[in-house]
Design a protein around this motif. Structure first.
Motif, PDB file in Angstrom:
ATOM      1  N   PRO A 215      -1.243  -7.334   3.220  1.00 53.07           N
ATOM      2  CA  PRO A 215      -1.152  -8.371   2.187  1.00 53.07           C
ATOM      3  C   PRO A 215      -2.137  -8.160   1.026  1.00 53.07           C
ATOM      4  O   PRO A 215      -1.802  -8.388  -0.137  1.00 53.07           O
ATOM      5  CB  PRO A 215      -1.466  -9.661   2.953  1.00 53.07           C
ATOM      6  CG  PRO A 215      -1.010  -9.373   4.357  1.00 53.07           C
ATOM      7  CD  PRO A 215      -1.292  -7.917   4.581  1.00 53.07           C
ATOM      8  N   ILE A 216      -3.332  -7.668   1.336  1.00 50.48           N
ATOM      9  CA  ILE A 216      -4.329  -7.497   0.260  1.00 50.48           C
ATOM     10  C   ILE A 216      -3.861  -6.456  -0.767  1.00 50.48           C
ATOM     11  O   ILE A 216      -4.193  -6.538  -1.955  1.00 50.48           O
ATOM     12  CB  ILE A 216      -5.720  -7.133   0.860  1.00 50.48           C
ATOM     13  CG1 ILE A 216      -6.824  -7.468  -0.143  1.00 50.48           C
ATOM     14  CG2 ILE A 216      -5.797  -5.712   1.333  1.00 50.48           C
ATOM     15  CD1 ILE A 216      -8.202  -7.594   0.469  1.00 50.48           C
ATOM     16  N   GLN A 217      -3.058  -5.503  -0.303  1.00 55.01           N
ATOM     17  CA  GLN A 217      -2.549  -4.491  -1.235  1.00 55.01           C
ATOM     18  C   GLN A 217      -1.520  -5.108  -2.196  1.00 55.01           C
ATOM     19  O   GLN A 217      -1.382  -4.654  -3.333  1.00 55.01           O
ATOM     20  CB  GLN A 217      -1.946  -3.313  -0.464  1.00 55.01           C
ATOM     21  CG  GLN A 217      -3.001  -2.516   0.309  1.00 55.01           C
ATOM     22  CD  GLN A 217      -2.375  -1.438   1.177  1.00 55.01           C
ATOM     23  OE1 GLN A 217      -1.705  -1.733   2.171  1.00 55.01           O
ATOM     24  NE2 GLN A 217      -2.579  -0.189   0.817  1.00 55.01           N
ATOM     25  N   VAL A 218      -0.845  -6.134  -1.716  1.00 56.14           N
ATOM     26  CA  VAL A 218       0.121  -6.832  -2.579  1.00 56.14           C
ATOM     27  C   VAL A 218      -0.636  -7.546  -3.708  1.00 56.14           C
ATOM     28  O   VAL A 218      -0.181  -7.582  -4.860  1.00 56.14           O
ATOM     29  CB  VAL A 218       0.976  -7.832  -1.768  1.00 56.14           C
ATOM     30  CG1 VAL A 218       1.851  -8.690  -2.671  1.00 56.14           C
ATOM     31  CG2 VAL A 218       1.816  -7.086  -0.746  1.00 56.14           C
ATOM     32  N   LEU A 219      -1.809  -8.092  -3.388  1.00 58.65           N
ATOM     33  CA  LEU A 219      -2.605  -8.747  -4.436  1.00 58.65           C
ATOM     34  C   LEU A 219      -2.936  -7.760  -5.552  1.00 58.65           C
ATOM     35  O   LEU A 219      -2.842  -8.085  -6.737  1.00 58.65           O
ATOM     36  CB  LEU A 219      -3.912  -9.317  -3.868  1.00 58.65           C
ATOM     37  CG  LEU A 219      -3.847 -10.396  -2.803  1.00 58.65           C
ATOM     38  CD1 LEU A 219      -5.219 -11.046  -2.629  1.00 58.65           C
ATOM     39  CD2 LEU A 219      -2.813 -11.452  -3.140  1.00 58.65           C
ATOM     40  N   LEU A 220      -3.322  -6.562  -5.156  1.00 59.54           N
ATOM     41  CA  LEU A 220      -3.685  -5.560  -6.161  1.00 59.54           C
ATOM     42  C   LEU A 220      -2.449  -5.124  -6.960  1.00 59.54           C
ATOM     43  O   LEU A 220      -2.506  -5.011  -8.198  1.00 59.54           O
ATOM     44  CB  LEU A 220      -4.340  -4.358  -5.466  1.00 59.54           C
ATOM     45  CG  LEU A 220      -5.051  -3.353  -6.355  1.00 59.54           C
ATOM     46  CD1 LEU A 220      -6.051  -4.037  -7.282  1.00 59.54           C
ATOM     47  CD2 LEU A 220      -5.780  -2.323  -5.493  1.00 59.54           C
TER      48      LEU A 220
END
Ligand SMILES: NC(=O)c1ccc[n+]([C@@H]2O[C@H](COP(=O)([O-])OP(=O)(O)OC[C@H]3O[C@@H](n4cnc5c(N)ncnc54)[C@H](OP(=O)(O)O)[C@@H]3O)[C@@H](O)[C@H]2O)c1
Length: 276
Positions: A215-220
């Motif tokens: 999920p954190i990669q989606v934020l980026l």
């Protein structure tokens, strides 16, 4: 701008503060450099200069001409009396003789015209390639651009992540109209801690699982989907740095963006500039 800015960089706030062993933080920055992330963002403020010294140790031995080093001056040092001294101290800690970008960290009491004059002088003297600002809202940008020499500002660094989209209301349209890039700080919402429920949201999780990423990669990927935007996630962990690089190439579809937009809509009225 002489040198185009890379889309992805590495932040350094809270590095050199003992959160991770120093060797691990240097290894994380070097993992990024080795994988081709060439932009590093730091500031005289971070860890009282120790973050700049850490960056200096990390970049030693790399080809300086391929790096893009950004640092920032404290507002109270951004005038005729102190800017040059601050800049020279930053250069010394970083072990370099120029910065690619020097930012006014936030607005203080030194008149903008004086800061612009000092920045332009540093540029003429070859100590910086370009200068910009940080934590400037729309009215600050208007005032800067109305200041003699102010249109030479090359970037505005502001907080921007999926859970904090206030800048989309009128600041980013203004910057787009003036060809000014955004350097987005806290693009990972500080690992989700700046907005409750961000990483756990079904929208973010759905997009992440569709791409087989975290999920954190989606934020980026969300921050980077905007053209003319640079993101500077910070990590003291080499695996995380590599994951962030992987996210740079993640393309979100129109449907995925719509899903994220529905869960975390952009505001429809002016919001105070979010800062950290
Ligand atoms: N101009 C300004 O006023 C201003 C203000 C704030 C920040 N900044 C700049 O912007 C940079 C980024 O902002 P930030 O550091 O506040 O927040 P951020 O980049 O949104 O988040 C950093 C946090 O995310 C974690 N992280 C990074 N990559 C990860 C990954 N792939 N998976 C899991 N966790 C990950 C880091 O922990 P690990 O170390 O464990 O990976 C750290 O706790 C700063 O470092 C600084 O250079 C500028």
């Amino acid at each position: 701008m002489n040198t185009p800015m890379p889309r992805l960089g590495m932040g350094t706030w809270h590095l050199a503060e003992g959160r991770h062993p120093e060797t691990q933080e240097i290894a994380a920055l070097r993992a990024g450099l080795d994988a081709g992330i060439t932009l590093i963002d730091t500031a005289e403020m971070y860890a009282d200069g120790r973050a700049e010294s850490l960056v200096g140790r990390a970049i030693a031995g790399y080809d300086r001409s391929r790096l893009f080093i950004v640092s920032k001056v404290y507002p109270h040092n951004a005038g005729r009396r102190h800017l040059r001294r601050s800049l020279e101290a930053s250069l010394k800690r970083l072990g370099t003789d120029y910065l690619d970008m020097y930012l006014l960290h936030w607005r203080g009491s030194v008149p903008l015209a004086e800061t612009v004059e000092c920045m332009e002088q540093a540029k003429d003297d070859g100590l910086i390639r370009n200068w910009g600002v940080s934590n400037f809202d729309t009215n600050d940008m208007r005032e800067l651009f109305a200041t003699p020499g102010g249109e030479a500002c090359a970037v505005n660094q502001d907080l921007y992540h999926l859970g904090s989209r206030g800048v989309e209301y009128d600041l980013l349209p203004w910057m787009d109209a003036h060809g000014l890039p955004l350097m987005a700080y806290c693009p990972l919402a500080q690992a989700g801690t700046l907005r409750r429920g961000l990483l756990e949201s079904p929208a973010v999780r759905t997009v992440a699982s569709d791409h087989g990423v975290e999920p954190i990669q989606v934020l980026l990927a969300f921050v980077l989907h905007r053209p003319d935007t640079i993101a500077i996630p910070c990590s003291g962990n080499a695996e995380h740095v590599r994951a962030n690089l992987q996210a740079r190439d993640l393309k979100l579809s129109a449907d995925e963006l719509a899903l994220l937009d529905q869960a975390f809509p952009a505001p429809t009225s002016k919001q105070p500039l979010d800062m950290e």
